[in-house]
Design an enzyme around this catalytic site. Structure first.
Site, PDB file in Angstrom:
ATOM      1  N   ARG A   1       4.273 -15.531  11.341  1.00 32.61           N
ATOM      2  CA  ARG A   1       3.251 -14.603  10.837  1.00 32.61           C
ATOM      3  C   ARG A   1       3.103 -14.669   9.311  1.00 32.61           C
ATOM      4  O   ARG A   1       2.212 -14.061   8.747  1.00 32.61           O
ATOM      5  CB  ARG A   1       3.539 -13.170  11.306  1.00 32.61           C
ATOM      6  CG  ARG A   1       2.393 -12.207  11.021  1.00 32.61           C
ATOM      7  CD  ARG A   1       2.592 -10.857  11.675  1.00 32.61           C
ATOM      8  NE  ARG A   1       3.943 -10.369  11.594  1.00 32.61           N
ATOM      9  CZ  ARG A   1       4.503  -9.883  10.490  1.00 32.61           C
ATOM     10  NH1 ARG A   1       3.829  -9.780   9.370  1.00 32.61           N
ATOM     11  NH2 ARG A   1       5.766  -9.481  10.505  1.00 32.61           N
TER      12      ARG A   1
ATOM     13  N   TYR B   1     -23.329 -15.089  12.839  1.00 28.69           N
ATOM     14  CA  TYR B   1     -22.691 -15.111  14.158  1.00 28.69           C
ATOM     15  C   TYR B   1     -22.526 -13.681  14.696  1.00 28.69           C
ATOM     16  O   TYR B   1     -22.149 -12.777  13.952  1.00 28.69           O
ATOM     17  CB  TYR B   1     -21.334 -15.808  14.018  1.00 28.69           C
ATOM     18  CG  TYR B   1     -20.549 -15.838  15.294  1.00 28.69           C
ATOM     19  CD1 TYR B   1     -20.922 -16.685  16.337  1.00 28.69           C
ATOM     20  CD2 TYR B   1     -19.441 -15.020  15.469  1.00 28.69           C
ATOM     21  CE1 TYR B   1     -20.202 -16.704  17.515  1.00 28.69           C
ATOM     22  CE2 TYR B   1     -18.722 -15.041  16.652  1.00 28.69           C
ATOM     23  CZ  TYR B   1     -19.105 -15.878  17.671  1.00 28.69           C
ATOM     24  OH  TYR B   1     -18.390 -15.892  18.835  1.00 28.69           O
TER      25      TYR B   1
HETATM   26  C1  LIG Z   1     -17.656 -19.192  17.550  1.00 27.13           C
HETATM   27  C2  LIG Z   1     -18.024 -18.837  16.182  1.00 27.13           C
HETATM   28  C3  LIG Z   1     -17.307 -17.871  15.452  1.00 27.13           C
HETATM   29  C4  LIG Z   1     -16.148 -17.086  16.040  1.00 27.13           C
HETATM   30  O1  LIG Z   1     -15.084 -17.910  16.352  1.00 27.13           O
HETATM   31  P1  LIG Z   1     -13.996 -17.585  17.501  1.00 27.13           P
HETATM   32  O2  LIG Z   1     -13.097 -18.755  17.423  1.00 27.13           O
HETATM   33  O3  LIG Z   1     -14.742 -17.449  18.795  1.00 27.13           O
HETATM   34  O4  LIG Z   1     -13.342 -16.304  17.121  1.00 27.13           O
HETATM   35  C5  LIG Z   1     -17.701 -17.620  14.148  1.00 27.13           C
HETATM   36  N1  LIG Z   1     -18.754 -18.247  13.593  1.00 27.13           N
HETATM   37  C6  LIG Z   1     -19.468 -19.153  14.267  1.00 27.13           C
HETATM   38  C7  LIG Z   1     -20.619 -19.808  13.593  1.00 27.13           C
HETATM   39  C8  LIG Z   1     -19.143 -19.488  15.582  1.00 27.13           C
HETATM   40  O5  LIG Z   1     -19.880 -20.384  16.242  1.00 27.13           O
END
Ligand SMILES: *Cc1c(COP(=O)(O)O)cnc(C)c1O
Length: 380
Positions: free
Chosen positions: A48, A102
């Site tokens: 961690r 996102y």
């Molecule tokens: C998938 C994605 C995320 C989030 O990532 P995770 O690994 O699912 O937590 C953030 N930004 C973009 C552009 C993504 O495509």
């Protein structure tokens, strides 16, 4: 490995690797230890604390690809994003965010920031003036995402970075869609580059991970928040991510050429009314994309003609898989109107440019003719 000026594929293959002193094996050993000595050591290691050998190995590789001093792997893209935002935002602070980001990042901001006394503004557009208009005296961070999801808009990275510098504001980018192969935003003046490593960095659709890359100085602040929040990546997954990145350069090269080919093919198809891909000359931000990207990426979106039903089309595909995620070696497709934007009304979706016949297409590394054949048989 000596820090010489290696090419990008040599960095992918070698940088950060842990030398197997015991047996001389060719790849990094995996150290699963969660218990390290604390006396008479320079570094107090603990998973961690983001400083186990495998965490450091993959971090070094990502930092080299992002052209920056430091990078650390996280357990997911959202762990990387939330930790980094919280490292630089305190009660009373304000952040300016790009209008199209996102969904998970959007939810974190609108669901949780008010509880912490952090205020936010989303821009009205992606021009630098749209960012400038939202800056307040207490703005501490500007957050962008380019190319964006699902319409592949392109934000002028350098213009936003210059604006932020003028005001002493920290800049963050979600660099997931481009990957460090296609875009190195630190070179353009951005302070912090963030990834969902679940996507291109890993690229095989078999694990979740995230990453943050920045200067040693800023990483110190992120690290302090990171060890409190505990979103570290396991050593087994660090190993998998390190292994995956060895082929990142050649994978992305193929994603780029397949996506360019597919974008041009779809653009001339009579069943398609619109294609969104920054590599197309008529993309509204093609000139900026050409300037700031080394390749245009594997993501595109297209809108089927009203004669076709996108939902039925998607079900008829045999090779291309309907999938929530993206950026794997396999081609996948998604209907934003039925997934990421399902909670909006058809009217609201139209207002943000997402028609019910819009398909987001993550172009894989298959033989491009097989991808075309699949689309042709599904349209019949
Ligand atoms: C998938 C994605 C995320 C989030 O990532 P995770 O690994 O699912 O937590 C953030 N930004 C973009 C552009 C993504 O495509």
């Amino acid at each position: 490995m000596a820090k010489a000026k290696y090419g990008v594929n040599t960095i992918c293959t070698h940088t950060g690797e842990i030398k197997d002193e015991q047996f001389g094996g060719a790849v990094s050993p995996i150290y699963l230890t969660s218990s390290y000595p604390f006396m008479d050591v320079d570094v107090k290691r603990y998973p961690r604390y983001f400083n186990t050998p495998n965490q450091q190995a993959v971090g070094e590789k990502i930092a080299a690809l992002e052209h920056v001093e430091a990078a650390i792997p996280f357990a997911s893209g959202m762990a990387a994003i939330s930790t980094t935002l919280l490292a630089f935002l305190n009660q009373g602070d304000h952040i300016v965010l790009q209008n199209e980001i996102y969904g998970g990042s959007f939810n974190f901001v609108v669901e949780d920031f008010h509880k912490m006394g952090i205020t936010y503004s989303f821009t009205d557009g992606i021009n630098v003036a749209d960012f400038e208009a939202k800056i307040q005296p207490n703005t501490k961070v500007i957050y962008i995402e380019t190319p964006s999801n699902p319409l592949l808009t392109i934000t002028d990275i350098k213009a936003v970075a210059d604006l932020a510098k003028k005001h002493g504001i920290i800049t963050m980018i979600d660099n997931t869609f481009a990957s460090p192969i296609n875009q190195t935003p630190i070179d353009l003046g951005i302070d912090i580059s963030i990834h969902s490593a679940t996507k291109y960095l890993n690229g095989h659709s078999d694990m979740a991970a995230g990453a943050v890359a920045t200067s040693k100085e800023l990483m110190d602040r992120i690290w302090h928040k990171a060890k409190n929040l505990g979103g570290n990546l396991s050593d087994l997954n660090c190993y998998l991510l390190e292994r995956s990145i060895k082929t990142l350069g050649i994978r992305v090269e193929r994603h780029n050429s397949n996506a360019q080919h597919m974008a041009e093919y779809l653009q001339h198809h009579k069943a398609v009314v619109k294609v969104y891909y920054p590599g197309l000359k008529d993309h509204p931000n093609h000139a900026i994309a050409n300037e700031q990207m080394h390749g245009f990426g594997g993501m595109l979106s297209f809108e089927l003609d009203g004669k076709y039903d996108a939902f039925t089309f998607q079900k008829k595909l045999k090779l291309i898989k309907p999938s929530m995620s993206l950026a794997g070696v396999e081609s996948t497709i998604l209907l934003p109107s039925k997934t990421s934007h399902a909670l909006l009304t058809a009217e609201q979706r139209k207002a943000v440019g997402i028609s019910d016949n819009l398909l987001r297409f993550s172009v894989g590394i298959e033989d491009v003719q097989d991808i075309i054949d699949d689309i042709e048989q599904a349209l019949k």
